[in-house]
Design an enzyme around this catalytic site. Structure first.
Site, mmCIF file in Angstrom:
data_model
loop_
_atom_site.group_PDB
_atom_site.id
_atom_site.type_symbol
_atom_site.label_atom_id
_atom_site.label_comp_id
_atom_site.label_asym_id
_atom_site.label_seq_id
_atom_site.Cartn_x
_atom_site.Cartn_y
_atom_site.Cartn_z
ATOM 1 N N HIS A 11 9.282 28.594 14.723
ATOM 2 C CA HIS A 11 10.702 29.080 15.128
ATOM 3 C C HIS A 11 11.652 28.755 13.910
ATOM 4 O O HIS A 11 12.676 29.948 13.776
ATOM 5 C CB HIS A 11 10.946 29.510 16.615
ATOM 6 C CG HIS A 11 11.847 28.371 16.493
ATOM 7 N ND1 HIS A 11 12.949 27.361 16.880
ATOM 8 C CD2 HIS A 11 10.959 26.965 17.522
ATOM 9 C CE1 HIS A 11 13.282 27.220 17.024
ATOM 10 N NE2 HIS A 11 12.260 26.113 17.666
HETATM 11 N N1 UDP Z 1 8.300 27.405 25.535
HETATM 12 C C1 UDP Z 1 7.689 27.545 26.316
HETATM 13 N N2 UDP Z 1 7.265 29.377 26.512
HETATM 14 C C2 UDP Z 1 7.391 29.502 24.788
HETATM 15 C C3 UDP Z 1 7.287 28.609 23.969
HETATM 16 C C4 UDP Z 1 7.564 27.433 24.759
HETATM 17 O O1 UDP Z 1 7.858 27.525 27.295
HETATM 18 O O2 UDP Z 1 6.399 30.657 24.598
HETATM 19 C C5 UDP Z 1 8.770 26.181 25.975
HETATM 20 C C6 UDP Z 1 8.355 24.740 25.614
HETATM 21 O O3 UDP Z 1 7.498 24.533 26.292
HETATM 22 C C7 UDP Z 1 9.437 23.516 25.097
HETATM 23 C C8 UDP Z 1 9.872 24.824 24.742
HETATM 24 O O4 UDP Z 1 10.188 25.890 25.054
HETATM 25 O O5 UDP Z 1 9.740 22.834 26.651
HETATM 26 C C9 UDP Z 1 10.467 24.572 23.389
HETATM 27 O O6 UDP Z 1 11.665 25.533 22.891
HETATM 28 P P1 UDP Z 1 11.851 25.643 21.913
HETATM 29 O O7 UDP Z 1 10.762 25.335 20.087
HETATM 30 O O8 UDP Z 1 12.369 27.703 21.185
HETATM 31 O O9 UDP Z 1 12.781 25.320 20.947
HETATM 32 P P2 UDP Z 1 12.881 23.606 20.182
HETATM 33 O O10 UDP Z 1 12.374 21.991 20.971
HETATM 34 O O11 UDP Z 1 12.260 23.159 19.110
HETATM 35 O O12 UDP Z 1 14.343 23.331 19.751
#
Ligand code: UDP
Length: 384
Positions: free
Chosen positions: A208
């Protein structure tokens, strides 16, 4: 005056802060309001996580102008600025490096002490808005919770006072420990065809990050990497922006790649825990994989979480490279030795943070000066 305002706004915030919010809710020494900025708002990017993790729902929820990053940030600042005009707090607590943390400008304008959870992480990659945001909030902060000693050192190198940085460990360890047993129940939330797919070996994918999906060369490299996984099924819960970009491009994913809308935490963690490996550009997923002992390909040019490489839990795939050595990377991740140590802490970060917040609230000691020394009336806007 209440003690704290806790301001969060995106999916991983709910997950990472779930235990902090529950611990705060279950104590009586200080009071707080939970404010939701509105950055994420759909059922499967927000409400599902409150339900699955039993997180107390926000006391205040704001609606944002979501046209673009500038309107999200500016409406967050305006909403919080107005809120802080009517509700007084000893401190405003933010987490991470998102558009929502730029709402700390409103707290700064009201001279409310700012607390930053996830402070002093650095990728040293100035292309990333996140790097700019976390640098700004760290330098506005009166209290910083840094997950690791190495992050604290990064803050000290920038001249941030040692006195305001507390090393806590990473709360994502707490969340995994607390919910580990529940992850297997995630299977029951999967749709029937996915329940069949997970019976054999599969790879999990998320992507993403804007520097990946908004750059067609990087995005093409990522699609090429995924299309090179031809001996397994691939499960790709795909954020809405990535879906839109894929649809509007000429790129096609192979038929062994199953694309889904974003899914809930329990089913995601079920998929992660049982995967052969994960390919991701998410900050949190790479930590979760490392803690669970699942190999990862980190699809990023730079990272603020280098310890996953240090402990050899992750292989780097640089989407900005002209020739990103796809087959070597896929070979390396399959050959990984899975007995690395978790570098992210013992699992008591949420408690450490909450205890410190209670102590600082009770002693009214968020700033070197009392908050009342700073307070002045900003209700009349300044004109030229
Ligand atoms: N996650 C979720 N469902 C999904 C994809 C990710 O529950 O379809 C969870 C994952 O386990 C993690 C978090 O969302 O805890 C990650 O979110 P994201 O990748 O959007 O954010 P980032 O960590 O890059 O800020």
């Amino acid at each position: 005056m209440k003690d704290l305002a806790i301001i969060l706004g995106i999916r991983p915030d709910v997950i990472r802060a779930s235990k902090i919010l529950k611990l705060l809710k279950n104590q009586k020494e200080i009071d707080f309001d939970f404010l939701w900025s509105g950055q994420h708002y759909s059922e499967n990017m927000k409400d599902t996580f409150f339900k699955q993790l039993n997180v107390p729902i926000p006391d205040f929820e704001f609606t944002l102008d979501t046209q673009n990053d500038s309107t999200i940030v500016s409406s967050t600042i305006t909403n919080l600025y107005n809120h802080f005009g009517n509700h007084k707090y000893k401190a405003a607590v933010f987490l991470g490096d998102t558009n929502t943390v730029m709402g700390s400008i409103a707290a700064a304008q009201h001279n409310i002490p700012i607390v930053h959870i996830e402070g002093c992480m650095r990728s040293y990659d100035w292309r990333m808005p996140e790097e700019k945001y976390r640098t700004v909030i760290d330098h506005l902060s009166d209290r910083i919770y840094a997950y690791l000693d190495s992050y604290k050192k990064q803050g000290l190198n920038e001249g941030i006072s040692e006195k305001i940085i507390k090393v806590t460990g990473n709360p994502i360890v707490d969340i995994i420990n607390e919910n580990f047993e529940k992850f297997e129940s995630g299977f029951t939330y999967l749709e029937k065809d996915l329940q069949d797919i997970v019976k054999s070996k599969y790879v999990l994918v998320t992507s993403h990050r804007r520097e990946n999906i908004l750059n067609i060369d990087s995005f093409t490299n990522i699609v090429n990497l995924l299309n090179s996984i031809n001996d397994k099924n691939v499960i790709f819960p795909m954020g809405y922006k990535t879906q839109e970009i894929l649809k509007n491009s000429k790129l096609k994913l192979n038929s062994n790649i199953k694309v889904l809308d974003p899914i809930g935490y329990l089913e995601f963690m079920y998929l992660l825990k049982n995967s052969a490996f994960v390919a991701t550009d998410s900050g949190t997923v790479v930590e979760e994989a490392c803690i669970l002992g699942i190999p990862s390909i980190q699809m990023r040019y730079s990272t603020e979480r280098p310890e996953v490489y240090d402990v050899k839990a992750s292989v780097k795939f640089d989407p900005t490279e002209d020739n990103p050595h796809i087959s070597k990377i896929l070979g390396d991740v399959e050959a990984m030795n899975k007995n690395w140590d978790n570098p992210f802490g013992r699992g008591d970060a949420s408690e450490t943070i909450v205890n410190d917040l209670i102590e600082l609230s009770k002693s009214n000691n968020f700033k070197k000066h009392k908050p009342s020394d700073y307070a002045f009336d900003v209700s009349n806007s300044f004109k030229e």
